[in-house]
Design an enzyme around this catalytic site. Structure first.
Site, mmCIF file in Angstrom:
data_model
loop_
_atom_site.group_PDB
_atom_site.id
_atom_site.type_symbol
_atom_site.label_atom_id
_atom_site.label_comp_id
_atom_site.label_asym_id
_atom_site.label_seq_id
_atom_site.Cartn_x
_atom_site.Cartn_y
_atom_site.Cartn_z
ATOM 1 C CG ASP A 21 -2.119 0.872 1.194
ATOM 2 O OD1 ASP A 21 -1.989 1.475 -0.053
ATOM 3 O OD2 ASP A 21 -3.338 0.573 1.574
HETATM 4 C C1 BGC Z 1 -4.992 3.282 -0.040
HETATM 5 C C2 BGC Z 1 -5.234 2.357 -1.226
HETATM 6 C C3 BGC Z 1 -5.024 3.003 -2.583
HETATM 7 C C4 BGC Z 1 -3.694 3.611 -2.362
HETATM 8 C C5 BGC Z 1 -3.333 4.547 -3.773
HETATM 9 C C6 BGC Z 1 -3.759 4.018 -0.235
HETATM 10 O O1 BGC Z 1 -3.801 5.229 0.907
HETATM 11 O O2 BGC Z 1 -5.148 2.689 1.284
HETATM 12 O O3 BGC Z 1 -6.385 1.685 -1.290
HETATM 13 O O4 BGC Z 1 -4.915 1.971 -3.536
HETATM 14 O O5 BGC Z 1 -3.679 4.722 -1.367
HETATM 15 O O6 BGC Z 1 -4.060 5.597 -3.745
#
Ligand code: BGC
Length: 755
Positions: free
Chosen positions: A268
């Site tokens: 993530d």
């Molecule tokens: C989220 C993800 C997301 C990523 C990119 C993170 O903060 O938890 O779900 O895909 O950001 O935007």
């Protein structure tokens, strides 16, 4: 306090157990297409320098990771996900690029998709997303988001699917197949146990192996084994002491070795903590930068701490996906997307099948326009779009039909519609007062007296009132959980005043998560939940309210009477505080590389999952706590009769399937869909079980008066439990009761068989 694992409670004595190493979705396992590329990849690996390899292991830009230009291998382009293709961001910041070519279809969010209880619609949804991802030049979609909805207040409940692992798993499979059949890889997120937003970057989830296997992992497992998902995103949190981005048990042992995952694991965004551990314990790509997987990784390899074979495995995982997904030629990417009728249609189909009729006691719905000539539409949510708001992925929607616009278009000149705002829409940047100890304004304010007064006046003057209540995307948001489930902006006060002014109240709840509907229930004749329902949400809502289509959505989660009734709150497992005294002893999941029993003194970073399997309705049923609305509940404009339940046999072997057949009749006049549900209750089991568990369901379309024979199938292998002492799935021979019905609390037919 000594923390007893469920295995200690399980009495293994005196019962017959069949142990088997294969897991729940073994029977439907598909071989991964990704290994077809391995010979070619071995040739490529031979040609690469260590620097070239490592350049592939981290974000190049915010949403890309590098290919190998020298060999004509394109970068990988990622897209949020999960309910539409996010607008383009600047290469190294969260700010938008400000293009005019990056609008997209806003699909109903996760909980709406789940309310359809339709694998076919989940497939169409994945397909629709993939089509637009291709138009925008993307290779991997950062979705589906499939964490289990453990707490009603969870900030991302609207993105996630359900509190039930089986329903979530079925839809994850549909979504994954729909996307990957149409040329885009999925990325299952957030693996695993990211069940709260507060403190998500620090929290350590202490969960028993059985609970993890039976409740939290099945959606991931099914999408990997049954749909060959190409990507997985490691979650921000820790599980049993180890960060998810460096978790040998989750990433290497379970995901790759047990489930046979052949694709690519990305972090993530900003979720990596160490170079060597992440490299050894399963991460392939660090996003969105190179803090740990850039120079630091190169140094670690050169120092001999990370073997070259581990590096080559990562190259292989990445290239498999790269070669399986045909790159979109640059000249085809980011073409202006104007209208997308096919995707609009999918968004509409999902939206209209998602709407849940909770109550219709005076049969005010469908609205009879011959009787009700003056319709008051009250509530800021009638005007509000929900494609963006709060933190996290939003959609720059091509268009979004609001509830008011949908009604105006479909009612036309057949009745008069008068609108009143009713309550002040919450906006986190400008609105609301600060709550105690809160860093941002609270949405839980009193009603605005002037707006209330205006609304009462409009309600008095109307034949029927549609109160459009609920949350918005500022309130339900990534990064923080809600502090309560109360309706915001004094909406309870508003509905009481409206009901005093007009007896004909229909409440429309716009929300992606459970809200406290006690006051709404006491003051409305009819209630529908219309979710964050996408681009076509307003049209779908109008079609249901006006009776062009009978509602058929079913709740994918329980609406509790009060927050404290729900399991993690009842057991004070959430919210976590520093005040949880005493030590707990956690035997960490059997783990070759990171094996260690830990003594944990719980603090605000420790999330204890001592409710174990009793998540959602499993808790309410087992503990005998009545919810306000049950899991699986959803009414129709017609009625259905269930009869004649039969099974082929009375006794089933461990490798057999139980076919449960019954007649389903539409006893009214209107065509409608019903979602028939099959739950299993164990009789005389020695292993502890929830009172009942969903094991099959089917959406059936029936014309007025029509009957169909429905067969729901439960493979006996799906009745196994995770035996913690043996580290494998096991089947207990017992009697079970098959329960068929219209919701988890509306069981119409039962039959006992033995396994
Ligand atoms: C989220 C993800 C997301 C990523 C990119 C993170 O903060 O938890 O779900 O895909 O950001 O935007």
């Amino acid at each position: 306090m000594k923390y007893l694992r469920s295995i200690c409670i399980i009495a293994l004595l005196g019962c017959t157990l069949i142990l088997s190493g294969c897991s729940q979705s073994e029977r439907n396992r598909v071989p991964s297409k990704l290994i077809e590329y391995d010979a070619k990849i071995n040739d490529i690996i031979k040609q690469l320098t260590l620097e070239e390899k490592i350049a592939m292991f981290h974000g190049k830009h915010m949403f890309t990771s590098a290919g190998i230009e020298r060999l004509g291998i394109s970068d990988l382009a990622y897209a949020d996900g999960p309910f539409g293709i996010r607008e383009e961001l600047q290469p190294h910041s969260w700010n938008p690029l400000g293009l005019t070519t990056d609008s997209a279809t806003f699909f109903p969010t996760g909980s709406a998709l789940a309310a359809t209880w339709s694998k076919e619609l989940a497939y169409a949804y994945g397909k629709g997303l993939a089509k637009e991802a291709r138009l925008r030049g993307k290779d991997m979609l950062l979705g589906p988001a499939i964490n289990i909805q453990r707490i009603p207040t969870g900030g991302r409940t609207y993105e996630y699917l359900s509190e039930d692992p089986f329903l979530s798993a079925q839809l994850s499979v549909g979504y994954t197949q729909g996307a990957q059949d149409n040329g885009v890889a999925v990325c299952l997120k957030h693996y695993a146990l990211n069940n709260q937003e507060n403190n998500r970057g620090r929290v350590d989830v202490i969960v028993s192996p059985r609970t993890m296997r039976e409740i939290y992992l099945p959606p991931f497992e099914a999408a990997v084994k049954e749909a060959d998902a190409y990507g997985v995103m490691a979650a921000y949190n820790k599980v049993d002491g180890y960060w998810c981005s460096e978790n040998d048990i989750l990433l290497n042992q379970i995901l790759r070795n047990e489930w046979g995952f052949k694709g690519l694991v990305i972090s993530d965004w900003g979720g990596v903590h160490h170079t060597v551990e992440a490299a050894l314990y399963g991460l392939d790509v660090e996003m969105p930068n190179d803090r740990f997987f850039g120079k630091a990784l190169l140094d670690s390899v050169q120092a001999g701490v990370v073997p070259v074979s581990v590096i080559d495995d990562k190259v292989r995982n990445i290239l498999r996906v790269r070669l399986a997904i045909e790159p979109v030629p640059e000249e085809n990417a980011n073409k202006i997307m104007t209208s997308q009728p096919e995707q609009s249609r999918i968004a509409y189909d999902v939206a209209v099948n998602a709407i849940v009729l909770l109550k219709n006691s005076q049969s005010l719905l469908p609205i009879d326009l011959n009787t009700y000539k003056k319709i008051a539409v009250i509530g800021g949510n009638a005007l509000r779009t929900q494609a963006t708001g709060g933190v996290g992925a939003g959609i720059k929607a091509l268009y979004e039909v609001t509830p008011l616009q949908g009604l105006q278009a479909k009612v036309g000149n057949r009745a008069e519609i008068i609108f009143a705002q009713g309550y002040k829409e919450f906006n986190r940047w400008t609105g609301g007062r600060m709550g105690p100890g809160m860093s941002r304004p609270s949405p839980y304010t009193e009603a605005d007296p002037q707006l209330l007064q205006e609304a009462v006046k409009v309600a008095k003057d109307a034949d029927i009132v549609l109160f459009v209540a609920g949350n918005n995307r500022e309130i339900e948001t990534e990064g923080s959980d809600r502090t309560e489930i109360t309706l915001p902006s004094g909406q309870d006060e508003v509905i009481k005043a409206l009901a005093a002014a007009n007896p004909n109240i229909v409440t429309v709840v716009v929300a992606g998560a459970p809200v406290d509907l006690n006051t709404v229930e006491a003051n409305s004749s009819s209630i529908v939940v219309s979710w964050f329902n996408g681009t076509e949400g307003g049209n779908a809502l109008a079609d249901v309210l006006l009776g062009n289509i009978s509602p058929s959505g079913k709740l994918p989660f329980t609406f509790p009477v009060k927050l404290e009734d729900s399991p993690a709150y009842a057991l004070k497992n959430y919210p976590q505080t520093d005040a949880v005294g005493g030590d707990i002893f956690v035997e960490l999941v059997e783990n070759k590389n990171q094996k260690e029993a830990k003594k944990i003194t719980p603090n605000r970073n420790t999330a204890l999952y001592t409710e174990e399997l009793l998540v959602g309705y499993r808790w309410f049923d087992t503990k005998g706590i009545a919810p306000l609305y049950s899991f699986g509940h959803g009414l129709s404009y017609t009625t259905f009769e269930y009869s004649g339940l039969q099974t082929g046999k009375e006794k089933y072997g461990s490798n057999k399937s139980i076919d449960v057949t019954f007649e389903l009749k539409n006893t009214g006049e209107r065509e409608a869909d019903e979602v028939a549900q099959l739950y299993v209750h164990r009789i005389g089991a020695t292993v502890e079980w929830p009172l009942k568990e969903l094991k099959a369901f089917e959406r059936v379309t029936l014309k007025g008066g029509e009957s169909k024979t429905v067969t729901l199938t439960v493979p006996v292998s799906k009745l196994r439990y995770w035996d913690e002492s043996k580290h494998q799935w096991a089947l207990e021979h017992s009697e079970i009761e098959l329960l068929v019905g219209s919701s988890s609390s509306d069981i119409r037919l039962t039959k006992k068989v033995s396994i």
